[in-house]
Enzyme design. Structure first.
Site, PDB file in Angstrom:
ATOM      1  CB  CYS A  10     -60.612  48.839 -27.150  1.00 57.48           C
ATOM      2  SG  CYS A  10     -61.944  50.022 -27.426  1.00 57.48           S
ATOM      3  CG  HIS A  51     -59.114  50.969 -30.642  1.00 59.92           C
ATOM      4  ND1 HIS A  51     -59.812  49.799 -30.390  1.00 59.92           N
ATOM      5  CD2 HIS A  51     -57.794  50.645 -30.491  1.00 59.92           C
ATOM      6  CE1 HIS A  51     -58.972  48.824 -30.112  1.00 59.92           C
ATOM      7  NE2 HIS A  51     -57.725  49.318 -30.158  1.00 59.92           N
ATOM      8  CG  HIS A  53     -54.883  47.232 -29.080  1.00 59.41           C
ATOM      9  ND1 HIS A  53     -55.689  47.578 -30.128  1.00 59.41           N
ATOM     10  CD2 HIS A  53     -53.979  46.343 -29.608  1.00 59.41           C
ATOM     11  CE1 HIS A  53     -55.305  46.956 -31.241  1.00 59.41           C
ATOM     12  NE2 HIS A  53     -54.262  46.212 -30.947  1.00 59.41           N
TER      13      HIS A  53
END
Length: 253
Positions: free
Chosen positions: A165, A215, A227
């Site tokens: 991420c 995240h 993402h």
């Protein structure tokens, strides 16, 4: 004759006694001259303080926070009575200032009252201005991010062979001309929280594979974000059953 001698002796004893008293008094006050100077100095200092305190204050604006529990006084100087006490961390608004000797005092409003506080007991409040994202830059960030859809997720990945991420975020912004740090935690730390996100802002999630901020993705508008998560880079809804529960905040670089 005896009477005359006795008289002279008594007179000399009186003079000696008075002199001893004078010497003791002088020692008790160090010396006579300094005692006089001290009295004079005290008088001058009092006059100076009164003159300064009565002097016209100049305008001073700004917001400050108290470093300690601080007394707010009727006028500039510790000899004036306390009108209120501002606890440590209290925000006060300054309206005027004046000098008392070498010290500067601010007139402030706090707790519904106005009074004077020593400037060294205050620290300026800093308001970080959040600038709106540049539209061209934002659209470029979104465009680059969407072009990477489908690239596999790879823990620790920072290239088109695979992203995690934060590696995805770093790559996208670098392509858009902005240097961004490597990890989710540092990206969170270097960005600023916003309540009204625009495309190109970051979206953070917490308590996914670990506790806390864990995240990050890029908000693309219309309640969606892109993402590197799951098995690949993809677009998801902010209200996704999983991600909606993990949502933490929007932030801007």
């Amino acid at each position: 004759m005896k009477k005359l001698v006795f008289t002279l002796f008594a007179a000399s004893s009186l003079i000696f006694t008075n002199s001893a008293v004078d010497v003791e008094a002088a020692f008790n006050s160090n010396t006579i001259t300094p005692a006089i100077e001290s009295s004079h100095t005290a008088q001058v200092n009092t006059e100076e303080v009164e003159q300064v305190a009565a002097a016209k204050a100049t305008v001073k604006t700004g917001k400050y926070k108290t470093k300690y529990n601080s007394n707010i006084r009727l006028d500039a100087g510790t000899k004036y009575k306390v009108v209120t006490m501002a606890k440590k961390g209290t925000t006060v608004t300054a309206t005027h200032q004046k000098k008392v000797g070498s010290k500067t005092w601010y007139k402030v409003k706090v707790n519904g009252k106005a009074g004077w506080v020593l400037s060294t007991l205050l620290t300026p409040t800093s308001t970080k201005v959040v600038k709106a994202s540049n539209s061209a830059s934002s659209s470029e960030v979104v465009s680059i991010a969407l072009s990477l859809k489908g690239i596999p997720y790879k823990f620790g990945g920072t290239t088109t062979s695979g992203f995690d991420c934060s590696g995805f975020i770093q790559y996208v912004f670098k392509k858009a001309g902005k240097s961004v740090s490597r990890t989710t935690g540092t990206q969170f730390a270097e960005s600023t929280t916003v309540s009204n996100p625009v495309p190109g802002d970051l979206i953070f999630f917490a308590n996914t594979y670990k506790a806390g901020i864990s995240h990050v993705g890029i908000y693309i508008g219309n309640g969606q974000f892109v993402h590197a998560g799951g098995s690949k880079a993809e677009v998801k809804s902010v209200n996704d059953p999983y991600w909606g529960k993990k949502f933490h905040s929007y932030k801007r670089l």
